[in-house]
Design a protein around this motif. Structure first.
Motif, mmCIF file in Angstrom:
data_model
loop_
_atom_site.group_PDB
_atom_site.id
_atom_site.type_symbol
_atom_site.label_atom_id
_atom_site.label_comp_id
_atom_site.label_asym_id
_atom_site.label_seq_id
_atom_site.Cartn_x
_atom_site.Cartn_y
_atom_site.Cartn_z
ATOM 1 N N GLU A 31 -0.465 4.370 1.629
ATOM 2 C CA GLU A 31 -1.259 5.374 1.278
ATOM 3 C C GLU A 31 -2.847 4.871 1.795
ATOM 4 O O GLU A 31 -3.246 3.706 1.890
ATOM 5 C CB GLU A 31 -1.645 5.347 -0.454
ATOM 6 C CG GLU A 31 -0.334 5.812 -0.939
ATOM 7 C CD GLU A 31 -0.271 5.399 -2.458
ATOM 8 O OE1 GLU A 31 -1.340 5.164 -3.018
ATOM 9 O OE2 GLU A 31 0.966 5.351 -3.020
ATOM 10 N N ARG A 32 -3.458 6.109 2.335
ATOM 11 C CA ARG A 32 -4.691 6.076 3.414
ATOM 12 C C ARG A 32 -5.558 5.076 2.578
ATOM 13 O O ARG A 32 -6.106 4.057 3.141
ATOM 14 C CB ARG A 32 -5.036 7.527 3.474
ATOM 15 C CG ARG A 32 -5.944 7.255 5.045
ATOM 16 C CD ARG A 32 -6.537 8.640 5.149
ATOM 17 N NE ARG A 32 -5.432 9.617 5.615
ATOM 18 C CZ ARG A 32 -5.158 9.509 6.908
ATOM 19 N NH1 ARG A 32 -6.185 8.941 7.726
ATOM 20 N NH2 ARG A 32 -4.076 10.340 7.255
ATOM 21 N N THR B 31 0.854 -1.114 0.037
ATOM 22 C CA THR B 31 -0.101 0.117 0.115
ATOM 23 C C THR B 31 0.807 1.160 -0.069
ATOM 24 O O THR B 31 0.350 2.491 -0.382
ATOM 25 C CB THR B 31 -0.900 0.070 1.136
ATOM 26 O OG1 THR B 31 -0.146 0.243 2.401
ATOM 27 C CG2 THR B 31 -1.761 -1.118 1.566
#
Ligand code: FAD
Length: 491
Positions: A395-396, A392
């Motif tokens: 990344e939120r 990821t």
């Protein structure tokens, strides 16, 4: 002595070659990483606090071509906790279960930036400025590190429940230094009892030096008691024959049974095994205080009070949050503060994000994640989080979409002495990286005795994180099994 040698000679090489294969795969993977074409322009700075199970397993899964890694820990090495009890009697050497963090970081050579290691205590975190302050007690300096992502894996500390005298007079059973202290004290007590005997001191005084009390009937306390019994029944019997009959080893447990996490008949087996080897096992009994020579006890059933004299007192009575963890949770406040009872750790969600602190993650014994405080859980958590970071880039949105962590309990094992162990294994979960389900508790395979001992040794051997440690432990097991434990070293 023949049994451990046979076990080492047959099962261990099998496991050895299987795990060697894993290392080759790792190596091949790291070569692939070096030629990876997708280099991000801006690297995330990841700071990891701790050099234990959780942090190491997390670190091993990070890609240093994508992130800048700094590891901070007051302990410059990782150590293999499952074999710590064996260190206390010399079944294995302390150096055989430790591995320098610098060695682990050296494995990243050839990548675009090598992770840094800083031997220091993290003392405070500024969530707004995204900095962590670390102090080195050796040289009295402090350093402030910037982070984009901070992973807290500082573990837990021994919990003495503020019982008077325990911190002062008992030896904890948590770190490598603790096991070396136990070993030194055992050897010292044997020599001092021998001197007392020669000087004509009272039988009572000699026996006091030779009364070794272990508090806590969980796996750590049981394994230490078992190792002490083995040591007395083999090496001490050979080298201190006049003292052997005067030695007493007592295990004290507050609840009604030892090895409470195991099925009742397994607990009973462990208890009987320890009794058979000469240990006293007292359950339903709480330690209420200690001084230089005696431990005070309270019977949990009839509330009667008593005290016993001891020569060595070892505390394996539980764990609690470290002051650093408590201070950070208190600083965040809100839902980090428990409604009642002591603060036990940092509250995290099912992706290990610390509630109330952006870009801070926590795993292992310092996190309240719903998993038990075991190496097995910390290792799985580290592995999961490493994968989450890789997939990821933190990344939120991607983190939101990522699978949640699910703990898989592959089973529990404990050594109970005289080449016997107990095992409660969830075999239906084995052999798959991501088992489909948790299975039922009734799906356990429960073993006890020599067969369980063979599994205990093979499994713990195979789970060691470096090949060097595996060779050293194998060598130690063969040496102590064949020639006895070393009782001469000035530890
Ligand atoms: P740890 O492994 O304890 O690592 C914490 C790290 O944080 C350490 O390196 C420490 O030095 C560092 N640290 C501390 N304070 C700071 C700070 N302020 N700043 C930076 N770093 C800091 N589990 C099993 O599953 N099976 C077993 O057989 C087993 N046997 C055990 C036997 C013993 C004797 C003990 C003590 C534990 C055993 N456990 C076992 C439990 C297991 O070892 C722990 O659950 C596991 O170590 C937790 O991993 P962790 O990464 O959270 O913490």
């Amino acid at each position: 002595r023949v049994v451990p040698v046979l076990v080492a000679g047959t099962l261990v090489p099998t496991v050895f070659f299987t795990t060697a294969r894993d290392e080759w795969i790792d190596h091949a993977y790291s070569i692939k990483k070096i030629v990876s074409p997708n280099q991000p322009t801006r690297k995330e700075r990841v700071v990891i606090l701790g050099s234990g199970w959780g942090s190491l397993s997390f670190l091993q899964r990070l890609d240093p071509d994508k992130v800048d890694i700094t590891v901070v820990s007051p302990r410059s090495f990782f150590f293999y906790t499952p074999l710590l009890a064996g260190c206390s009697t010399g079944t294995v050497a302390s150096t055989s279960i430790t591995e320098s963090m610098r060695w682990h970081l050296h494995r990243f050579k050839g990548t675009s930036s090598r992770p840094l290691f800083l031997q220091a205590h993290a003392s405070s975190i500024d969530v707004e400025k995204k900095t962590v302050t670390c102090g080195s007690s050796a040289v009295g300096v402090s350093t402030t590190l910037d982070y984009d992502q901070l992973v807290v894996a500082v573990g837990a500390e021994s919990n003495t429940f503020n019982i008077k005298g325990v911190k002062e007079y008992a030896t904890m059973m948590k770190e490598v230094e603790d096991s070396l202290k136990v070993r030194r004290e055992v050897l010292e007590k044997l020599e001092s009892a021998n001197s007392l005997l020669a000087s004509g001191a009272s039988d009572e005084e000699v026996r006091r030096h030779l009364h070794w009390v272990v508090v806590g009937g969980g796996p750590t306390g049981v394994e230490l008691t078992a190792e002490l019994c083995d040591f007395v029944n083999s090496d001490v019997r050979d080298y201190f024959p006049a003292l052997t009959d005067k030695i007493q080893i007592s295990l004290i447990e507050g609840t009604g049974k030892v090895l409470g996490v195991f099925a009742p008949h397994i607990s009973e087996y462990a208890r009987n095994k320890l009794l058979k080897q000469g240990a006293n096992v007292t359950t339903n009994c709480f330690v209420t205080g200690a001084n230089e020579k005696t431990v005070s006890l309270l019977n949990a059933v009839d509330k009667s009070k008593s005290s016993i004299d001891y020569g060595l007192l070892v505390w394996a009575g539980g764990i609690g949050a470290r002051p650093f963890t408590r201070a950070f949770a208190t600083q965040i406040g809100g839902e980090q503060l428990p409604k009642k009872g002591p603060l036990r750790g940092l509250k995290v969600d099912n992706k290990f994000r610390v509630a109330g602190a952006d870009n801070v993650w926590a795993l292992g014994d310092c996190a309240l994640s719903g998993s038990p405080p075991t190496a097995q859980a910390a290792y799985q958590q580290g592995k999961y989080l490493g994968r989450l970071f890789r997939e990821t880039n933190c990344e939120r949105e991607k983190v939101e979409e990522h699978d949640a962590f699910e703990f898989h309990n592959y089973g529990s094992l404990a050594y109970v002495g005289s080449s016997s162990a107990v095992a409660d294994l969830k075999l239906h979960l084995w052999g798959s990286e991501h088992p489909a389900g948790r299975g039922q508790d009734s799906d356990s395979t429960v073993l006890e005795g020599k067969g369980a001992f063979a599994i205990w040794r093979s499994l713990y051997f195979s789970k060691m994180l470096s090949m060097k440690n595996r060779w050293q432990v194998l060598f130690d097991w063969c040496m102590s099994g064949t020639f006895g434990r070393d009782i001469s070293a000035p530890y």
